[in-house]
Design a protein around this motif. Structure first.
Motif, PDB file in Angstrom:
ATOM      1  N   UNK A 274       0.857  -1.183   0.000  1.00 30.59           N
ATOM      2  CA  UNK A 274       0.000   0.000   0.000  1.00 30.59           C
ATOM      3  C   UNK A 274       0.893   1.232   0.000  1.00 30.59           C
ATOM      4  N   UNK A 275       0.306   2.415   0.125  1.00 33.35           N
ATOM      5  CA  UNK A 275       1.097   3.636   0.106  1.00 33.35           C
ATOM      6  C   UNK A 275       1.600   3.974   1.508  1.00 33.35           C
ATOM      7  N   UNK A 276       2.676   4.747   1.569  1.00 29.90           N
ATOM      8  CA  UNK A 276       3.219   5.170   2.858  1.00 29.90           C
ATOM      9  C   UNK A 276       2.215   6.033   3.608  1.00 29.90           C
ATOM     10  N   UNK A 277       1.500   6.901   2.883  1.00 29.93           N
ATOM     11  CA  UNK A 277       0.520   7.767   3.529  1.00 29.93           C
ATOM     12  C   UNK A 277      -0.599   7.002   4.187  1.00 29.93           C
ATOM     13  N   UNK A 278      -1.119   5.975   3.502  1.00 32.46           N
ATOM     14  CA  UNK A 278      -2.210   5.185   4.062  1.00 32.46           C
ATOM     15  C   UNK A 278      -1.736   4.361   5.261  1.00 32.46           C
ATOM     16  N   UNK A 279      -0.517   3.831   5.170  1.00 29.10           N
ATOM     17  CA  UNK A 279       0.017   3.082   6.313  1.00 29.10           C
ATOM     18  C   UNK A 279       0.237   3.999   7.507  1.00 29.10           C
ATOM     19  N   UNK A 280       0.734   5.210   7.249  1.00 30.20           N
ATOM     20  CA  UNK A 280       0.924   6.154   8.341  1.00 30.20           C
ATOM     21  C   UNK A 280      -0.385   6.485   9.023  1.00 30.20           C
ATOM     22  N   UNK A 281      -1.446   6.660   8.230  1.00 29.83           N
ATOM     23  CA  UNK A 281      -2.768   6.959   8.804  1.00 29.83           C
ATOM     24  C   UNK A 281      -3.266   5.815   9.672  1.00 29.83           C
ATOM     25  N   UNK A 282      -2.906   4.576   9.310  1.00 30.84           N
ATOM     26  CA  UNK A 282      -3.340   3.409  10.083  1.00 30.84           C
ATOM     27  C   UNK A 282      -2.823   3.460  11.516  1.00 30.84           C
ATOM     28  N   UNK A 283      -1.643   4.046  11.714  1.00 29.76           N
ATOM     29  CA  UNK A 283      -1.055   4.076  13.059  1.00 29.76           C
ATOM     30  C   UNK A 283      -1.823   4.985  14.009  1.00 29.76           C
ATOM     31  N   UNK A 284      -2.767   5.754  13.491  1.00 31.95           N
ATOM     32  CA  UNK A 284      -3.588   6.566  14.384  1.00 31.95           C
ATOM     33  C   UNK A 284      -4.502   5.704  15.253  1.00 31.95           C
ATOM     34  N   UNK A 285      -4.574   4.406  14.957  1.00 32.61           N
ATOM     35  CA  UNK A 285      -5.329   3.510  15.840  1.00 32.61           C
ATOM     36  C   UNK A 285      -4.557   3.229  17.130  1.00 32.61           C
ATOM     37  N   UNK A 286      -3.249   3.516  17.124  1.00 34.11           N
ATOM     38  CA  UNK A 286      -2.426   3.212  18.298  1.00 34.11           C
ATOM     39  C   UNK A 286      -2.909   3.938  19.553  1.00 34.11           C
ATOM     40  N   UNK A 287      -3.147   5.268  19.536  1.00 30.54           N
ATOM     41  CA  UNK A 287      -3.603   5.928  20.773  1.00 30.54           C
ATOM     42  C   UNK A 287      -4.864   5.305  21.363  1.00 30.54           C
ATOM     43  N   UNK A 288      -5.796   4.905  20.487  1.00 28.05           N
ATOM     44  CA  UNK A 288      -7.037   4.296  20.978  1.00 28.05           C
ATOM     45  C   UNK A 288      -6.742   2.974  21.678  1.00 28.05           C
ATOM     46  N   UNK A 289      -5.843   2.177  21.108  1.00 28.61           N
ATOM     47  CA  UNK A 289      -5.504   0.891  21.711  1.00 28.61           C
ATOM     48  C   UNK A 289      -4.688   1.066  22.988  1.00 28.61           C
ATOM     49  N   UNK A 290      -3.854   2.104  23.038  1.00 26.73           N
ATOM     50  CA  UNK A 290      -3.095   2.378  24.265  1.00 26.73           C
ATOM     51  C   UNK A 290      -4.053   2.638  25.422  1.00 26.73           C
ATOM     52  N   UNK A 291      -5.119   3.386  25.150  1.00 30.27           N
ATOM     53  CA  UNK A 291      -6.120   3.666  26.181  1.00 30.27           C
ATOM     54  C   UNK A 291      -6.718   2.360  26.710  1.00 30.27           C
ATOM     55  N   UNK A 292      -7.056   1.447  25.797  1.00 31.25           N
ATOM     56  CA  UNK A 292      -7.648   0.162  26.195  1.00 31.25           C
ATOM     57  C   UNK A 292      -6.656  -0.681  26.980  1.00 31.25           C
ATOM     58  N   UNK A 293      -5.414  -0.777  26.491  1.00 28.52           N
ATOM     59  CA  UNK A 293      -4.402  -1.604  27.154  1.00 28.52           C
ATOM     60  C   UNK A 293      -4.049  -1.052  28.534  1.00 28.52           C
ATOM     61  N   UNK A 294      -3.965   0.276  28.645  1.00 31.64           N
ATOM     62  CA  UNK A 294      -3.685   0.876  29.955  1.00 31.64           C
ATOM     63  C   UNK A 294      -4.826   0.591  30.923  1.00 31.64           C
ATOM     64  N   UNK A 295      -6.030   0.547  30.413  1.00 34.84           N
ATOM     65  CA  UNK A 295      -7.203   0.231  31.228  1.00 34.84           C
ATOM     66  C   UNK A 295      -7.128  -1.226  31.711  1.00 34.84           C
TER      67      UNK A 295
END
Length: 304
Positions: free
Chosen positions: A242-263
């Motif tokens: 895929x493109x670098x831009x689309x892959x970079x956008x995918x990493x925006x899911x990380x903050x949401x998952x960090x919230x869940x894992x910290x919980x």
């Protein structure tokens, strides 16, 4: 076949995002006992050991000569500079501020990808990144107490900004290398380049390992084996498709998952503002990738 490849790439990206999110939990333990450079070197050595063993078993050998410029550049910027300055920056600013500053990385990836890789910037990608960035800012503000409960030095903000720039530059440099070498080759030798760049911290690593608690050392090894060796390989696999831009956008899911894992693992109950920010992050990722799914569907319909 194309549809199956797209699903595999999406699954690989999902593995990467989950493991990178888990890294934030492990860094909290390891970072308390290891200095930024020593932690980066220990993590990279553990990752390089695992990757090297897999490379030998698979007998993939050295990557082609054409892949080396991208491997060396991404190794220095992403595996080397990024890991050290991010570890250092998170000691100088609160987690919320760090999250907000570092999350300009995907935006830089999209811009650099358009400039150097001639990638397009479709409206859905830009809109999704805007939504996700708003979510990352929301999570960051909630974690730093709206700017009143946290701390942020100028040095820390500059370090986090440098980390975002190194991350973006490393991703864009890695993309062309994947056209010549496999995901495993590019990741393994990029990790080795990063480890070599961090060798000046070897003395600190040996000294700190002697007095660090076992939990911190185990977390450092975990960071090397899973968020580095495995997650960077699955990232490279997905990036090649895929493109670098689309892959970079995918990493925006990380903050949401960090919230869940910290919980789940730290017992940190997120507030409503944090949860809202996490939902925005995930919504933005869905929007940014929706055009890719539509394109695959259209392509399949045309071929039939």
């Amino acid at each position: 076949m194309q549809k199956q490849s797209s699903r595999l790439a999406l699954a690989a990206a999902g593995v990467t995002v989950v493991l990178w999110a888990s890294a934030f939990v492990s860094i909290r333990s390891a970072g308390a006992a290891y200095s930024p450079g020593a932690l980066a070197l220990g993590r990279l050595l553990a990752g390089a050991l695992v990757l090297g063993a897999v490379l030998l078993v698979r007998r993939e050998g050295l990557p082609p000569r054409a892949a080396w410029p991208g491997i060396v550049t991404s190794g220095l910027l992403w595996f080397g500079v990024y890991m050290v300055v991010l570890n250092w920056g998170e000691q100088e600013v609160d987690a919320g501020t760090a999250a907000m500053v570092v999350n300009i990385g995907p935006i830089l990836i999209a811009l650099l990808g358009a400039r150097f890789l001639k990638e397009s910037l479709p409206p859905r990608l830009l809109a999704g990144m805007a939504v996700s960035f708003a979510g990352a800012v929301t999570v960051g503000l909630s974690m730093s107490g709206g700017g009143s409960g946290g701390h942020a030095s100028v040095l820390g903000v500059v370090l986090c900004l440098l980390a975002a720039m190194a991350y973006a530059g490393g991703v864009v440099a890695q993309k062309p290398a994947l056209a010549h070498g496999s995901a495993l080759q590019v990741t393994t030798f990029g990790c080795l380049v990063g480890a070599a760049a961090c060798l000046p911290f070897a003395g600190q690593l040996v000294e700190e390992a002697g007095r660090a608690p076992l939990s911190a050392t185990l977390n450092m090894v975990y960071l090397g084996v899973f968020p580095t060796a495995l997650a960077f390989t699955t990232w490279a696999y997905a990036l090649a498709r895929t493109t670098a831009g689309r892959m970079g956008a995918t990493t925006y899911a990380v903050p949401a998952l960090v919230v869940v894992l910290a919980w789940v693992f730290l017992g940190e109950l997120p507030g409503l503002l944090t949860l809202a920010g996490g939902v925005l992050c995930l919504a933005g990722v869905a929007v940014s990738r929706s055009r890719a799914r539509a394109a695959v569907t259209a392509g399949t319909a045309e071929s039939t």
